[in-house]
Scaffold this active site. Structure first.
Site, PDB file in Angstrom:
ATOM      1  NE  ARG A 234      -4.214  -1.544   0.050  1.00 40.32           N
ATOM      2  CZ  ARG A 234      -4.246  -2.620  -0.723  1.00 40.32           C
ATOM      3  NH1 ARG A 234      -3.204  -2.932  -1.479  1.00 40.32           N
ATOM      4  NH2 ARG A 234      -5.314  -3.396  -0.747  1.00 40.32           N
ATOM      5  CD  GLU A 263      -2.365   3.376  -5.805  1.00 41.74           C
ATOM      6  OE1 GLU A 263      -3.443   2.765  -5.961  1.00 41.74           O
ATOM      7  OE2 GLU A 263      -1.343   2.846  -5.342  1.00 41.74           O
ATOM      8  CG  HIS A 282      -2.701  -0.745  -7.018  1.00 41.70           C
ATOM      9  ND1 HIS A 282      -3.091   0.037  -5.954  1.00 41.70           N
ATOM     10  CD2 HIS A 282      -2.698  -2.014  -6.529  1.00 41.70           C
ATOM     11  CE1 HIS A 282      -3.311  -0.710  -4.896  1.00 41.70           C
ATOM     12  NE2 HIS A 282      -3.077  -1.970  -5.218  1.00 41.70           N
TER      13      HIS A 282
END
Length: 321
Positions: A234, A263, A282
């Protein structure tokens, strides 16, 4: 009366058929605003959704019989777990099935950084090879290097198994100091020692809301100037401003990041433009096989709760009774 199920995350016929067989199935638009979503799912007994779908007081007020929220993700930091628990709603996620995919990406970043694969690819793509320009500096073998794993849970252990295949030394740190019996061979080290001794530091810890970053300015200062930081966990577990400063100053050699604080990031953010950083959008779980397994597990979880059975994974099991 059959339960009312609202779904915005699963489209496979075999999965929607399972949901439809268990209750009154409806779809809703995850792109609608919070108020529109809350109105669309009024009276729901179960929700199957993406982790960014808002589940707040307004939604819960309109769905007093809601029993389960099943997310197609392992991360649950976007949910208010305390709020769901107070309302007696089970929050189910999808760990375990993504371990291999994330561990694969972790080791891929180790190889890309150690062999400077991005640099050599850009050399070729730019035409420099065809122009017979001098090659970039030689890279390094992963063999004999030390991989320091922060967070020795399932994904960290899978990363260790893969690192052994490349003849790397593996050390680890976690809140516990005794490795689980099924863990691969690796040596426990206190965090500061791990940071000092590792050629690659990889992060596999949970994000605890309100907790300080695991890696900040002090931790980065302990790393070797030839070491790399890898984060497939994370974004906020790393102080990104401190990491950017360390990369600019060459305090560490580079970083491989699948996750960021924001993000998507601002395209001008130096974390995505610095030459000694590899960033991905991601994609730790971005394989057809893994994403399908996650959706299947989310359906399993939802149906188990509705049937009064233990789900495969639940963040707040106290609500299950």
């Amino acid at each position: 009366m059959p339960p009312t199920i609202y779904n915005c995350a699963v489209a496979e016929p075999h999965l929607t058929a399972r949901l439809a067989a268990a209750g009154d199935l409806h779809r809703f638009d995850a792109r609608a605003g919070e108020a529109a979503i809350a109105e669309a799912v009024r009276g729901a007994d179960a929700l199957l959704l993406h982790p960014m779908v808002p589940v707040g007081e307004q939604l819960l007020a309109g769905a007093p019989d809601l029993k389960v929220v099943a997310t197609t993700s392992v991360g649950f930091n976007t949910f208010d777990v305390d709020l769901l628990t107070r309302h007696g709603v089970a929050l189910c996620n999808t760990p375990i099935v993504l371990n291999d995919a994330v561990a694969d990406l972790t080791i891929a970043l180790v190889l890309m950084l150690s062999r400077d694969l991005m640099g050599f690819e850009q050399f070729s793509r730019s035409g420099a090879w065809g122009r017979r320009e001098p090659l970039p500096a030689l890279a390094h073998d992963p063999e004999g290097k030390t991989l320091g794993i922060i967070g020795f849970g399932r994904i960290g252990q899978e990363a260790a198994r893969r690192a052994h295949a490349f003849k790397m030394n593996v050390i680890w740190y976690d809140v516990f100091s005794e490795a689980p019996p099924e863990a691969p061979e690796a040596t426990y080290r206190p965090l500061d020692d791990l940071l000092r001794e590792s050629d690659f530091v990889t992060l596999h810890t949970n994000l605890t809301p309100g907790a300080p970053p695991v890696i900040g300015e002090r931790e980065l200062s302990l790393m070797r100037p030839t070491a790399y930081l890898i984060n497939t966990s994370r974004g906020p577990i790393v102080d990104q401003a401190a990491l950017t400063a360390a990369l600019r100053a060459n305090t560490i050699a580079g970083a491989g990041l699948d996750v960021l604080e924001d993000e998507p990031p601002d395209p001008n953010d130096p974390i995505v433009t610095l030459p000694n950083v590899i960033t991905f959008p991601h994609i730790g779980t971005a394989t057809e096989e893994t994403r399908l397994a996650m959706r299947e597990m989310s359906v399993d979880n939802l149906l188990a709760v509705l049937a009064g059975e233990p789900p495969r994974a639940c963040v707040n099991p106290s609500v299950l009774g």
